[in-house]
Design a protein around this motif. Structure first.
Motif, PDB file in Angstrom:
ATOM      1  N   ILE A 174      29.163  27.269   1.860  1.00 30.80           N
ATOM      2  CA  ILE A 174      30.604  27.119   2.014  1.00 30.80           C
ATOM      3  C   ILE A 174      31.220  26.580   0.724  1.00 30.80           C
ATOM      4  O   ILE A 174      32.326  26.959   0.337  1.00 30.80           O
ATOM      5  N   ARG A 175      30.480  25.733   0.045  1.00 32.31           N
ATOM      6  CA  ARG A 175      30.963  25.148  -1.211  1.00 32.31           C
ATOM      7  C   ARG A 175      30.666  26.021  -2.418  1.00 32.31           C
ATOM      8  O   ARG A 175      30.964  25.649  -3.551  1.00 32.31           O
ATOM      9  N   GLY A 176      30.045  27.173  -2.196  1.00 35.74           N
ATOM     10  CA  GLY A 176      29.729  28.067  -3.299  1.00 35.74           C
ATOM     11  C   GLY A 176      28.495  27.695  -4.069  1.00 35.74           C
ATOM     12  O   GLY A 176      28.225  28.261  -5.137  1.00 35.74           O
ATOM     13  N   GLU A 177      27.693  26.755  -3.546  1.00 37.48           N
ATOM     14  CA  GLU A 177      26.472  26.317  -4.213  1.00 37.48           C
ATOM     15  C   GLU A 177      25.291  27.113  -3.657  1.00 37.48           C
ATOM     16  O   GLU A 177      24.442  26.601  -2.925  1.00 37.48           O
ATOM     17  N   HIS A 178      25.216  28.386  -4.027  1.00 38.93           N
ATOM     18  CA  HIS A 178      24.274  29.301  -3.386  1.00 38.93           C
ATOM     19  C   HIS A 178      22.819  29.009  -3.751  1.00 38.93           C
ATOM     20  O   HIS A 178      21.924  29.241  -2.931  1.00 38.93           O
ATOM     21  N   SER A 179      22.572  28.518  -4.946  1.00 39.21           N
ATOM     22  CA  SER A 179      21.199  28.164  -5.316  1.00 39.21           C
ATOM     23  C   SER A 179      20.691  27.016  -4.451  1.00 39.21           C
ATOM     24  O   SER A 179      19.549  27.054  -3.954  1.00 39.21           O
ATOM     25  N   LEU A 180      21.524  26.002  -4.264  1.00 36.99           N
ATOM     26  CA  LEU A 180      21.151  24.876  -3.401  1.00 36.99           C
ATOM     27  C   LEU A 180      20.981  25.347  -1.965  1.00 36.99           C
ATOM     28  O   LEU A 180      20.036  24.932  -1.268  1.00 36.99           O
ATOM     29  N   ALA A 181      21.869  26.230  -1.522  1.00 38.81           N
ATOM     30  CA  ALA A 181      21.762  26.758  -0.159  1.00 38.81           C
ATOM     31  C   ALA A 181      20.429  27.470   0.036  1.00 38.81           C
ATOM     32  O   ALA A 181      19.738  27.260   1.043  1.00 38.81           O
ATOM     33  N   GLY A 182      20.061  28.305  -0.938  1.00 37.92           N
ATOM     34  CA  GLY A 182      18.800  29.028  -0.837  1.00 37.92           C
ATOM     35  C   GLY A 182      17.611  28.098  -0.745  1.00 37.92           C
ATOM     36  O   GLY A 182      16.661  28.347   0.010  1.00 37.92           O
ATOM     37  N   SER A 183      17.662  26.990  -1.491  1.00 38.42           N
ATOM     38  CA  SER A 183      16.576  26.016  -1.443  1.00 38.42           C
ATOM     39  C   SER A 183      16.448  25.404  -0.051  1.00 38.42           C
ATOM     40  O   SER A 183      15.339  25.245   0.475  1.00 38.42           O
ATOM     41  N   HIS A 184      17.582  25.077   0.556  1.00 38.01           N
ATOM     42  CA  HIS A 184      17.555  24.514   1.910  1.00 38.01           C
ATOM     43  C   HIS A 184      17.018  25.537   2.923  1.00 38.01           C
ATOM     44  O   HIS A 184      16.218  25.192   3.805  1.00 38.01           O
ATOM     45  N   PHE A 185      17.459  26.774   2.807  1.00 33.06           N
ATOM     46  CA  PHE A 185      16.985  27.788   3.752  1.00 33.06           C
ATOM     47  C   PHE A 185      15.479  28.027   3.599  1.00 33.06           C
ATOM     48  O   PHE A 185      14.772  28.227   4.596  1.00 33.06           O
ATOM     49  N   GLU A 186      14.995  28.004   2.358  1.00 38.85           N
ATOM     50  CA  GLU A 186      13.556  28.177   2.131  1.00 38.85           C
ATOM     51  C   GLU A 186      12.769  27.019   2.756  1.00 38.85           C
ATOM     52  O   GLU A 186      11.696  27.223   3.348  1.00 38.85           O
TER      53      GLU A 186
END
Length: 315
Positions: free
Chosen positions: A171-183
């Motif tokens: 939502i904040r546009g931090e897609h790299s961080l998001a991907g890390s959380h999903f992994e």
């Protein structure tokens, strides 16, 4: 846990009062009223007569069995009955009560139960995670992150905490961080369709179309009836220019008119105006139900076409 709202202060005060005088209240016959706001829909008499118990533990075991059998009414009664038999409030059954209300869409009751559980046991991972997820659903992203981050940073953190933090990061546009959380969520719970879908959509937002396609295919493979994942997979195909495959993915429920309208809208947003007009026209042809929606989209598109000289927007 710091909280300055009146409702939270009142809840904290209630928890303190309960811990100090629960035994007296029980002796005076009013302990049952302490949990009345969490509600048991007037089923106490019927369940209590049919299923007598001798201890709080027996009531909680009955509640677990009822949940496994899909009987939320009985489960709610049993957890509340067990709490009423206790000398003081207990965090875990309050958390279970919150889960039942959360599943029913009673967000205020669920939040009260989660917060009460955390007042009693601040380190309760289940209640902290559930409250964070609920706050995310209510779009209180800062509150959700405040509850979920320490849980995600702990050992053996639940996948739900990382999944929710991934959504907030996207939502904040931090897609790299998001991907890390999903992994990390997938490491804790491999093959979970919800997380695979969220990872795929995150990669789509980041422009990683092959990665998005891979994750979304895994999501629909794990759950072939997962309509949102199919729709997101359709977005990927549409972005790649494979419109026919995109239509097939979005129209898994048989509504091809909606699929054409949706893919047309995606094409319009991406500047493929001529393609979009064709999709809107096909949606109108296939279903009168979509005539108004698709024709409105077509009118908006027509003004864009005139502004751009009738051509697709340059890439």
């Amino acid at each position: 846990m710091k909280c300055k709202s009146l409702s939270c202060i009142a809840l904290a005060a209630l928890a303190l009062a309960l811990s100090g005088c629960a035994s007296t209240a029980q002796q005076n016959g009013v302990n049952s009223d302490l949990y009345g706001p969490l509600g048991d829909d007037g089923s106490s008499l019927a369940y209590g007569t049919a299923f007598p118990v001798a201890s709080p533990g027996e009531a909680y075991r009955n509640g677990e069995a009822a949940l496994r059998a899909g009987d939320a009414d009985r489960a709610l009664f049993e957890y509340l009955r067990g709490l009423r038999m206790e000398r003081r409030p207990q965090a875990d059954p309050l958390y279970r009560v919150g889960i039942i209300h959360h599943g029913r869409g009673n967000q205020d009751l669920a939040q009260n139960a989660y917060r009460w559980a955390l007042e009693i046991e601040p380190s309760h991972v289940g209640a902290g995670t559930a409250l964070g997820v609920l706050l995310l659903q209510q779009r209180d992203y800062e509150g959700a992150e405040r509850h979920l981050t320490p849980i995600a940073n702990g050992r053996n953190s639940p996948w739900q905490a990382h999944n929710a933090l991934g959504v907030i990061a996207d939502i904040r546009g931090e897609h790299s961080l998001a991907g890390s959380h999903f992994e990390q969520a997938l490491s804790a719970s491999p093959g979970t369709p919800l997380v695979l879908n969220n990872l795929g959509y995150s990669r789509y937002l980041a422009g990683d179309l092959p990665g998005a396609r891979h994750s979304l295919r895994a999501a629909v493979s794990a759950n072939p009836n997962y309509e949102l994942a199919w729709r997101n997979l359709g977005l990927v195909y549409a972005r790649e220019g494979d419109h026919e495959t995109a239509i097939e993915a979005v129209a898994r429920n048989g509504d091809r008119a909606k699929a054409y309208n949706d893919i047309g809208y995606i094409s319009m947003l991406e500047g493929r105006y001529q393609d979009a007009m064709g999709f809107f026209e096909e949606a109108m042809r296939l279903s009168p139900a979509y005539y108004i929606t698709a024709s409105e989209n077509a009118r908006n598109l027509d003004s864009l076409l005139r502004r751009n000289g009738g051509a697709n927007r340059p890439n």
